[in-house]
Design a protein around this motif. Structure first.
Motif, PDB file in Angstrom:
ATOM      1  N   LYS A 129       0.834  -1.205   0.000  1.00  0.00           N
ATOM      2  CA  LYS A 129       0.000   0.000   0.000  1.00  0.00           C
ATOM      3  C   LYS A 129       0.869   1.255   0.000  1.00  0.00           C
ATOM      4  O   LYS A 129       0.543   2.246  -0.684  1.00  0.00           O
ATOM      5  N   TYR A 130       1.969   1.214   0.735  1.00  0.00           N
ATOM      6  CA  TYR A 130       2.869   2.368   0.794  1.00  0.00           C
ATOM      7  C   TYR A 130       3.388   2.724  -0.595  1.00  0.00           C
ATOM      8  O   TYR A 130       3.438   3.899  -0.972  1.00  0.00           O
ATOM      9  N   ASN A 131       3.779   1.704  -1.364  1.00  0.00           N
ATOM     10  CA  ASN A 131       4.304   1.958  -2.707  1.00  0.00           C
ATOM     11  C   ASN A 131       3.256   2.531  -3.644  1.00  0.00           C
ATOM     12  O   ASN A 131       3.559   3.387  -4.478  1.00  0.00           O
ATOM     13  N   PHE A 132       2.005   2.074  -3.498  1.00  0.00           N
ATOM     14  CA  PHE A 132       0.933   2.641  -4.330  1.00  0.00           C
ATOM     15  C   PHE A 132       0.695   4.111  -3.990  1.00  0.00           C
ATOM     16  O   PHE A 132       0.530   4.954  -4.877  1.00  0.00           O
ATOM     17  N   VAL A 133       0.689   4.405  -2.693  1.00  0.00           N
ATOM     18  CA  VAL A 133       0.495   5.796  -2.270  1.00  0.00           C
ATOM     19  C   VAL A 133       1.682   6.649  -2.710  1.00  0.00           C
ATOM     20  O   VAL A 133       1.516   7.795  -3.150  1.00  0.00           O
ATOM     21  N   PHE A 134       2.876   6.095  -2.610  1.00  0.00           N
ATOM     22  CA  PHE A 134       4.079   6.819  -3.033  1.00  0.00           C
ATOM     23  C   PHE A 134       4.049   7.078  -4.536  1.00  0.00           C
ATOM     24  O   PHE A 134       4.418   8.170  -4.999  1.00  0.00           O
ATOM     25  N   ALA A 135       3.596   6.085  -5.312  1.00  0.00           N
ATOM     26  CA  ALA A 135       3.480   6.269  -6.766  1.00  0.00           C
ATOM     27  C   ALA A 135       2.461   7.355  -7.085  1.00  0.00           C
ATOM     28  O   ALA A 135       2.653   8.165  -8.007  1.00  0.00           O
ATOM     29  N   SER A 136       1.368   7.385  -6.311  1.00  0.00           N
ATOM     30  CA  SER A 136       0.353   8.426  -6.511  1.00  0.00           C
ATOM     31  C   SER A 136       0.932   9.806  -6.203  1.00  0.00           C
ATOM     32  O   SER A 136       0.643  10.782  -6.907  1.00  0.00           O
ATOM     33  N   LEU A 137       1.774   9.849  -5.170  1.00  0.00           N
ATOM     34  CA  LEU A 137       2.404  11.117  -4.814  1.00  0.00           C
ATOM     35  C   LEU A 137       3.348  11.590  -5.911  1.00  0.00           C
ATOM     36  O   LEU A 137       3.390  12.778  -6.252  1.00  0.00           O
ATOM     37  N   LEU A 138       4.115  10.648  -6.489  1.00  0.00           N
ATOM     38  CA  LEU A 138       4.998  10.997  -7.597  1.00  0.00           C
ATOM     39  C   LEU A 138       4.198  11.496  -8.793  1.00  0.00           C
ATOM     40  O   LEU A 138       4.609  12.425  -9.501  1.00  0.00           O
ATOM     41  N   GLY A 139       3.039  10.865  -9.032  1.00  0.00           N
ATOM     42  CA  GLY A 139       2.179  11.286 -10.127  1.00  0.00           C
ATOM     43  C   GLY A 139       1.732  12.727  -9.969  1.00  0.00           C
ATOM     44  O   GLY A 139       1.684  13.497 -10.942  1.00  0.00           O
ATOM     45  N   LYS A 140       1.423  13.105  -8.721  1.00  0.00           N
ATOM     46  CA  LYS A 140       1.000  14.473  -8.465  1.00  0.00           C
ATOM     47  C   LYS A 140       2.147  15.460  -8.697  1.00  0.00           C
ATOM     48  O   LYS A 140       1.935  16.578  -9.165  1.00  0.00           O
ATOM     49  N   VAL A 141       3.363  15.019  -8.373  1.00  0.00           N
ATOM     50  CA  VAL A 141       4.530  15.884  -8.573  1.00  0.00           C
ATOM     51  C   VAL A 141       4.754  16.137 -10.060  1.00  0.00           C
ATOM     52  O   VAL A 141       4.964  17.273 -10.506  1.00  0.00           O
ATOM     53  N   PHE A 142       4.704  15.056 -10.868  1.00  0.00           N
ATOM     54  CA  PHE A 142       4.897  15.204 -12.317  1.00  0.00           C
ATOM     55  C   PHE A 142       3.725  15.926 -12.978  1.00  0.00           C
ATOM     56  O   PHE A 142       3.865  16.501 -14.056  1.00  0.00           O
ATOM     57  N   LYS A 143       2.591  15.879 -12.313  1.00  0.00           N
ATOM     58  CA  LYS A 143       1.390  16.481 -12.875  1.00  0.00           C
ATOM     59  C   LYS A 143       1.420  18.009 -12.788  1.00  0.00           C
ATOM     60  O   LYS A 143       0.734  18.704 -13.550  1.00  0.00           O
ATOM     61  N   GLN A 144       2.215  18.527 -11.856  1.00  0.00           N
ATOM     62  CA  GLN A 144       2.256  19.979 -11.660  1.00  0.00           C
ATOM     63  C   GLN A 144       2.728  20.676 -12.934  1.00  0.00           C
ATOM     64  O   GLN A 144       3.724  20.294 -13.542  1.00  0.00           O
TER      65      GLN A 144
END
Length: 486
Positions: A129-144
């Protein structure tokens, strides 16, 4: 799950990626040898660096598990048994995960309780679950800074590509089988993309998988808020009735007493009736006796664990019946041990037969402790069983079982003149070393020279990478090269 990624977490992620590269180099470049030990050194180096300010729990037992892990990893470097080679691919990662969770858990958590299994799975699920949440966080960073509508389009296109890949694979295979020209055209497509190396892509995926697996697990283990070791949850609700238990034990023991009488009358006395030879009699009954012994152990454990608390005569009577069951099991083990020994004398020693012998010795230790537990109730069965099994498995990895097999077969040859050269040749390099020693003493043994000649040619052509470095292989190849075949 809310994540706050700081500078130290980013540095740790980079270190995990370096460890991922080490893992890929160790396990995917060549046959595993010294590379497993190198990886374990790197892995625990990173682990202790990450947890350098953490006070570990269950330290004494943790050190025992850690020593076993290092010995199992070293067995890839010291020995080359193919059975343990395969088993340790699963056993070592499981033990490493168990060890990490154990030493990072709360001191109040008891590892020898059933709820600890739930705790292990919760930690594993938490890492995923941590890795999925971390991947989602990275997605938000690249999305900016990216337009929302364009981002959604690319997201949907990517999902569509992933969905279509398995369908396209099936369709392409069918069309290629239906038309030769189309097969040739599709087969030439990879040459259009010489820039892309499929092996490099695969290795990058492996490195990323290992990197995030290590990162997610160690990050989650830092958090100790998960606590499923509820004392009430450890209380067993299922109980067995004492009268029913006594009835079952009396009937079972009656059968074993009768069987014991037969064993002492015919088998242990050295005389057999009927047309059976000792080898045939041994082969006929060994596995049956071993299986019955395991049933007896299961019955004993169930009674000790689930029978309702009793006092007075009933309690003592159950203890006497369980003691009788354990002693009957000792007779069964003795009979099975003798049968296997006779079978080995008739047909030789193999890995399975020697391991069966060692397992029976392990069962003797288990039954001795169980016998003490019958009369001293405060002892923990699972605690002793787990540690004994761990030590037994580790010792069997380290002592080089195949050396025992080779030595015993050579001794049998000296006494009877019988030996299976093809079986020794099918063993690891320990078997080759044994054949070389046999050739030095008996160069005229039929077929031995041809076997060693083939092995010597293989040794002259062998070329192994550093990952596969193994002491037994080096020793065998050096002796083969020096060996003068007449």
């Amino acid at each position: 799950m809310e994540l706050k990624i700081g500078k130290s977490d980013c540095i740790f992620l980079l270190l995990c990626m370096l460890l991922g590269i080490v893992a890929e180099e160790a396990f995917f470049r060549a046959e595993i040898g010294i590379s497993y030990l190198v990886f374990i050194v790197a892995f625990y180096g990173l682990f202790f660096f990450r947890y350098r300010r953490v006070s570990f729990s269950h330290q004494r037992f943790g050190y025992l598990v850690l020593i076993c892990i290092w010995l199992l990893a070293a067995s890839y470097f010291i020995n080359d048994n193919m059975y343990f080679y395969a088993l340790n691919i699963i056993a070592i990662p499981v033990l490493v995960f168990f060890h990490l969770v154990l030493v990072t858990s709360q001191k109040s958590i008891r590892w020898n309780k059933p709820a600890f299994i739930t705790y292990l799975f919760l930690k594993l699920g938490g890492a995923i679950k941590y890795n999925f949440v971390f991947a989602s966080l990275l997605g938000k960073v690249f999305k900016q800074g990216v337009d929302e509508s364009k981002f959604q389009v690319w997201k949907k296109v990517s999902i569509g590509i992933l969905i279509s890949i398995p369908v396209l694979m099936v369709v392409l295979l069918l069309l290629m089988s239906a038309d030769t020209q189309f097969e040739k055209m599709v087969g030439g497509i990879p040459h259009w993309f010489q820039v892309i190396d499929a092996e490099v892509v695969f290795r990058i995926i492996v490195v990323l998988f290992y990197s995030f697996a290590f990162f997610g697990l160690m990050q989650v283990l830092m958090k100790k808020q998960i606590n499923v070791m509820n004392q009430n949850g450890d209380q067993l609700t299922f109980k067995m009735d004492a009268v029913i238990t006594i009835t079952v034990l009396v009937l079972i023991n009656a059968v074993y007493v009768l069987f014991t009488i037969v064993q002492f009358k015919y088998f242990f006395s050295g005389s057999l009736q009927g047309d059976f030879t000792y080898a045939e009699y041994a082969r006929k009954g060994f596995f049956e006796l071993l299986f019955v012994t395991l049933i007896n152990l299961s019955i004993t454990v169930l009674v000790l664990t689930f029978v309702k608390s009793t006092i007075g005569f009933i309690k003592r009577f159950i203890q006497v019946l369980l003691t009788t069951l354990v002693l009957s099991s000792a007779v069964l083990l003795s009979s099975a041990f003798m049968r296997l020994s006779m079978y080995e004398d008739a047909y030789g020693f193999t890995f399975i037969r020697v391991m069966a012998h060692s397992f029976m010795i392990f069962l003797v230790v288990i039954f001795m402790y169980t016998l003490i537990k019958i009369w001293i109730e405060k002892l923990s069965l699972f605690h002793f069983y787990f540690i004994s099994a761990l030590l037994y498995y580790t010792v069997m990895n380290v002592i080089n079982v195949e050396q025992i097999i080779v030595t015993k077969n050579i001794e049998r040859y000296e006494q009877s003149g019988k030996i299976d050269l093809h079986y020794l040749n099918s063993l690891s390099y320990t078997g080759i070393i044994g054949l070389i020693e046999l050739y030095k003493e008996n160069p005229q043994l039929p077929g031995l020279k041809n076997v060693l000649h083939e092995r010597k040619n293989e040794a002259n052509l062998s070329n192994y990478s550093w990952q596969s470095y193994n002491l037994k292989r080096v020793q065998a190849n050096e002796e083969l090269i020096k060996l003068h075949l007449e």
